[in-house]
Write a protein that holds these residues in place. Structure first.
Motif, PDB file in Angstrom:
ATOM      1  N   ASP A  24      42.082  64.160  43.512  1.00 20.50           N
ATOM      2  CA  ASP A  24      40.994  64.518  44.130  1.00 20.50           C
ATOM      3  C   ASP A  24      39.815  63.808  43.958  1.00 20.50           C
ATOM      4  O   ASP A  24      39.338  63.254  45.010  1.00 20.50           O
ATOM      5  CB  ASP A  24      40.538  66.056  44.209  1.00 20.50           C
ATOM      6  CG  ASP A  24      41.593  66.895  44.745  1.00 20.50           C
ATOM      7  OD1 ASP A  24      42.686  66.789  45.129  1.00 20.50           O
ATOM      8  OD2 ASP A  24      41.443  68.285  44.488  1.00 20.50           O
ATOM      9  N   ARG A  25      39.555  63.491  42.776  1.00 18.81           N
ATOM     10  CA  ARG A  25      38.351  62.566  42.294  1.00 18.81           C
ATOM     11  C   ARG A  25      38.634  61.398  42.577  1.00 18.81           C
ATOM     12  O   ARG A  25      37.759  60.458  42.957  1.00 18.81           O
ATOM     13  CB  ARG A  25      38.212  63.075  40.822  1.00 18.81           C
ATOM     14  CG  ARG A  25      37.614  64.271  40.591  1.00 18.81           C
ATOM     15  CD  ARG A  25      37.103  64.527  39.168  1.00 18.81           C
ATOM     16  NE  ARG A  25      36.462  65.569  39.151  1.00 18.81           N
ATOM     17  CZ  ARG A  25      36.335  66.208  37.934  1.00 18.81           C
ATOM     18  NH1 ARG A  25      36.564  65.785  36.678  1.00 18.81           N
ATOM     19  NH2 ARG A  25      35.749  67.481  37.662  1.00 18.81           N
ATOM     20  N   LEU A  26      39.972  60.714  42.417  1.00 22.19           N
ATOM     21  CA  LEU A  26      40.123  59.352  42.725  1.00 22.19           C
ATOM     22  C   LEU A  26      39.875  59.061  44.233  1.00 22.19           C
ATOM     23  O   LEU A  26      39.335  58.163  44.587  1.00 22.19           O
ATOM     24  CB  LEU A  26      41.423  58.742  42.354  1.00 22.19           C
ATOM     25  CG  LEU A  26      41.812  58.727  40.893  1.00 22.19           C
ATOM     26  CD1 LEU A  26      43.411  58.817  40.510  1.00 22.19           C
ATOM     27  CD2 LEU A  26      41.087  57.565  40.388  1.00 22.19           C
ATOM     28  N   PHE A  27      40.345  60.046  45.276  1.00 22.57           N
ATOM     29  CA  PHE A  27      40.326  59.848  46.508  1.00 22.57           C
ATOM     30  C   PHE A  27      38.670  59.877  46.923  1.00 22.57           C
ATOM     31  O   PHE A  27      38.373  59.103  47.663  1.00 22.57           O
ATOM     32  CB  PHE A  27      41.213  60.698  47.334  1.00 22.57           C
ATOM     33  CG  PHE A  27      42.619  60.500  47.147  1.00 22.57           C
ATOM     34  CD1 PHE A  27      43.259  59.201  47.236  1.00 22.57           C
ATOM     35  CD2 PHE A  27      43.458  61.412  47.103  1.00 22.57           C
ATOM     36  CE1 PHE A  27      44.349  58.804  47.170  1.00 22.57           C
ATOM     37  CE2 PHE A  27      44.780  61.175  47.078  1.00 22.57           C
ATOM     38  CZ  PHE A  27      45.387  60.184  47.028  1.00 22.57           C
ATOM     39  N   GLU A  28      38.202  60.728  46.134  1.00 25.71           N
ATOM     40  CA  GLU A  28      36.756  61.036  46.707  1.00 25.71           C
ATOM     41  C   GLU A  28      35.829  59.865  46.220  1.00 25.71           C
ATOM     42  O   GLU A  28      34.993  59.425  46.885  1.00 25.71           O
ATOM     43  CB  GLU A  28      36.257  62.294  46.153  1.00 25.71           C
ATOM     44  CG  GLU A  28      36.822  63.726  46.639  1.00 25.71           C
ATOM     45  CD  GLU A  28      36.276  64.813  45.579  1.00 25.71           C
ATOM     46  OE1 GLU A  28      35.575  64.797  44.951  1.00 25.71           O
ATOM     47  OE2 GLU A  28      36.841  65.943  45.884  1.00 25.71           O
ATOM     48  N   ARG A  29      36.054  59.285  45.253  1.00 23.98           N
ATOM     49  CA  ARG A  29      35.512  58.133  44.770  1.00 23.98           C
ATOM     50  C   ARG A  29      35.607  57.103  45.446  1.00 23.98           C
ATOM     51  O   ARG A  29      34.623  56.320  45.867  1.00 23.98           O
ATOM     52  CB  ARG A  29      36.299  57.683  43.383  1.00 23.98           C
ATOM     53  CG  ARG A  29      35.236  56.779  42.560  1.00 23.98           C
ATOM     54  CD  ARG A  29      35.698  56.247  41.090  1.00 23.98           C
ATOM     55  NE  ARG A  29      36.020  57.526  40.213  1.00 23.98           N
ATOM     56  CZ  ARG A  29      36.683  58.007  39.300  1.00 23.98           C
ATOM     57  NH1 ARG A  29      37.695  57.072  39.226  1.00 23.98           N
ATOM     58  NH2 ARG A  29      36.845  59.139  38.717  1.00 23.98           N
TER      59      ARG A  29
END
Length: 85
Positions: A24-29
């Motif tokens: 989730d964090r990788l994509f959001e970044r």
């Protein structure tokens, strides 16, 4: 950003929620830092990346495997190199 762009970005944020916080964090970044300046071709590769299975994505982002598709591999490597924060 137009209404259509904002709508698509919200939709992609929802699709990026994988149930695995790290993904989730990788994509959001990437969405936060790169979406607004990306080309339509880069955006299409991101959409294709979201269609991939979580276990495969996890192996790619950990560096245990690499996608066979060169465009996906380039995007995965780019996302991996984005600094946290």
């Amino acid at each position: 950003m137009t209404y259509d762009d904002a709508t698509e970005l919200r939709r992609l944020r929802w699709r990026s929620r994988r149930g695995m916080r790290e993904l989730d964090r990788l994509f959001e970044r990437w969405l936060d830092r790169c979406w607004s300046t990306s080309t339509e071709a880069e955006r299409e590769v991101f959409r294709r990346l979201l269609d991939c299975e979580d276990d495969r994505l996890w192996k790619w982002f950990l560096g245990h495997e690499r996608p066979d598709d060169a465009q996906l591999d380039t995007l995965v490597q780019s996302i991996r190199q984005l600094p946290p924060g």
